[in-house]
Scaffold this active site. Structure first.
Site, PDB file in Angstrom:
ATOM      1  N   THR A  95     -16.221  -3.242  10.113  1.00  0.00           N
ATOM      2  CA  THR A  95     -16.843  -2.105  10.786  1.00  0.00           C
ATOM      3  C   THR A  95     -16.688  -0.830   9.975  1.00  0.00           C
ATOM      4  O   THR A  95     -17.658  -0.131   9.701  1.00  0.00           O
ATOM      5  CB  THR A  95     -16.205  -1.905  12.175  1.00  0.00           C
ATOM      6  OG1 THR A  95     -16.377  -3.097  12.943  1.00  0.00           O
ATOM      7  CG2 THR A  95     -16.860  -0.737  12.893  1.00  0.00           C
ATOM      8  N   ARG A 218      -3.279   7.290  -5.044  1.00  0.00           N
ATOM      9  CA  ARG A 218      -3.728   6.379  -6.100  1.00  0.00           C
ATOM     10  C   ARG A 218      -3.071   5.022  -5.853  1.00  0.00           C
ATOM     11  O   ARG A 218      -1.934   4.959  -5.374  1.00  0.00           O
ATOM     12  CB  ARG A 218      -3.304   6.891  -7.482  1.00  0.00           C
ATOM     13  CG  ARG A 218      -3.766   8.299  -7.794  1.00  0.00           C
ATOM     14  CD  ARG A 218      -5.229   8.367  -8.145  1.00  0.00           C
ATOM     15  NE  ARG A 218      -5.614   9.697  -8.596  1.00  0.00           N
ATOM     16  CZ  ARG A 218      -6.829  10.032  -9.000  1.00  0.00           C
ATOM     17  NH1 ARG A 218      -7.782   9.114  -9.008  1.00  0.00           N
ATOM     18  NH2 ARG A 218      -7.109  11.258  -9.395  1.00  0.00           N
ATOM     19  N   ASP A 221      -0.150   4.153  -9.209  1.00  0.00           N
ATOM     20  CA  ASP A 221       0.794   5.145  -9.749  1.00  0.00           C
ATOM     21  C   ASP A 221       2.250   4.850  -9.400  1.00  0.00           C
ATOM     22  O   ASP A 221       3.152   5.613  -9.763  1.00  0.00           O
ATOM     23  CB  ASP A 221       0.428   6.554  -9.282  1.00  0.00           C
ATOM     24  CG  ASP A 221       0.493   6.714  -7.761  1.00  0.00           C
ATOM     25  OD1 ASP A 221       0.768   5.713  -7.059  1.00  0.00           O
ATOM     26  OD2 ASP A 221       0.250   7.837  -7.273  1.00  0.00           O
ATOM     27  N   GLU A 279      -3.949  -3.524  11.470  1.00  0.00           N
ATOM     28  CA  GLU A 279      -3.155  -4.381  12.342  1.00  0.00           C
ATOM     29  C   GLU A 279      -1.903  -3.637  12.797  1.00  0.00           C
ATOM     30  O   GLU A 279      -1.057  -3.289  11.971  1.00  0.00           O
ATOM     31  CB  GLU A 279      -2.757  -5.670  11.610  1.00  0.00           C
ATOM     32  CG  GLU A 279      -3.937  -6.507  11.146  1.00  0.00           C
ATOM     33  CD  GLU A 279      -4.808  -6.971  12.289  1.00  0.00           C
ATOM     34  OE1 GLU A 279      -4.248  -7.309  13.365  1.00  0.00           O
ATOM     35  OE2 GLU A 279      -6.041  -6.991  12.129  1.00  0.00           O
TER      36      GLU A 279
END
Length: 314
Positions: A95, A218, A221, A279
């Site tokens: 979704t 990021r 990193d 979740e």
């Protein structure tokens, strides 16, 4: 060596004609592409184990953020180094597709499969989350507070009708009844205690249908990005609520506490839900660490989630 891939497909997408066509076209090009459907918890782990035993080169998560997180976590549970595990790829079919959106992974099944053939797998970090003695993995973002409650409460029918906008609609309905969470959030050089309405721990940048909680995160990193949105009061609360109703999530920048670190601990006075790739996991204490280069993943050239210095080496 002939290409051998395995598509682990969320059962909800089993009848998707675009997926079927993309799989057929990829096979016609000479790639061995097996498909496995998930119907219940544990299926992804079983299929990943099978893929590793079969010597598959790439495991593709076909579904939303939850499917991607489940497949990534199943790979990470193996003790092998990233270089010896199958590479990971995503076919976004959910979704919101928050991870794919931030990473600019194409949403079309044909394009998603073509990406695997045209890019090298890049080393990426994962978040390891310990809660009540159980280990979980997170590839995108762990979020708590308001955003988590919105994601959990958004109706499946509404999601099918409105897509990512459904999360905003649900959020608007909740704006007048946000219950702050009393918590202690602390890690390297960061110690915050108070009542929060939202918490983001980013490997990726956004969750809940486009809410950008960790804008500078990021995935290569070796660090996690932390965002805490404290309880809002008075005029500030009214202003931010109004801007959120208008879909202007940048309003949170006015009040956000941010940090970047290798590990962080979150302790709440009452059990709280932390949403890991869609979740929810409930506990009073979470120990979260960034595990550098835990997997390899096929990502677009100039992917915004990769550090610029790393991109220059590709």
């Amino acid at each position: 060596m002939a290409k051998h891939w395995r598509l682990i497909l969320n059962g909800k997408s089993a009848g998707d004609d675009a997926v079927r066509d993309a799989v057929g076209a990829t096979r016609a090009e000479g790639t061995r592409l097996d498909v496995r459907l998930t119907w219940e918890r544990g299926d992804a782990q079983r299929y990943v184990d099978e893929a590793i035993a079969d010597g598959v080169q790439c495991v593709i998560a076909g579904g939303g953020d939850g499917t991607l997180g489940e497949v990534a976590g199943a790979l990470a549970e193996h003790h092998e180094d990233a270089d010896t595990l199958p590479a990971l790829a995503a076919m976004p079919l959910g979704t919101a597709n928050d991870f794919a959106t931030a990473a600019t992974i194409p949403t079309g099944p044909h394009e998603a499969l073509r990406l695997i053939s045209t890019t090298k797998a890049h080393a990426i970090d994962l978040l390891r989350v310990e809660a009540d003695g159980t280990r979980h993995w997170c590839i995108n973002l762990a979020s708590g507070g308001f955003g988590t409650e919105v994601t959990v409460e958004t109706d499946d029918g509404l999601k099918k009708l409105l897509g990512g906008l459904a999360y905003l609609v649900t959020g608007i309905a909740r704006m007048g009844r946000i219950d702050p969470i009393a918590a202690h959030v602390h890690g390297e050089g960061f110690d915050w205690r108070g009542a929060l309405i939202a918490l983001g721990l980013g490997n990726g940048r956004q969750a809940g249908g486009g809410q950008i909680l960790c804008p500078d995160a990021r995935i290569d990193d070796g660090l996690l990005d932390l965002t805490v949105i404290p309880e809002l009061e008075g005029e500030m609360a009214t202003t931010v609520a109004t801007l959120m109703r208008e879909g202007r999530s940048a309003a949170l920048e006015r009040v956000a506490e941010r940090a970047r670190m290798r590990a962080v601990m979150v302790e709440a006075e009452q059990p709280m839900a932390l949403n890991l790739d869609g979740e929810p996991v409930q506990a009073r204490r979470f120990d979260i660490a960034c595990v550098p280069a835990r997997l390899r993943m096929h990502l677009p050239e100039h992917c915004p989630l990769l550090a610029p210095a790393r991109l220059a080496l590709r």
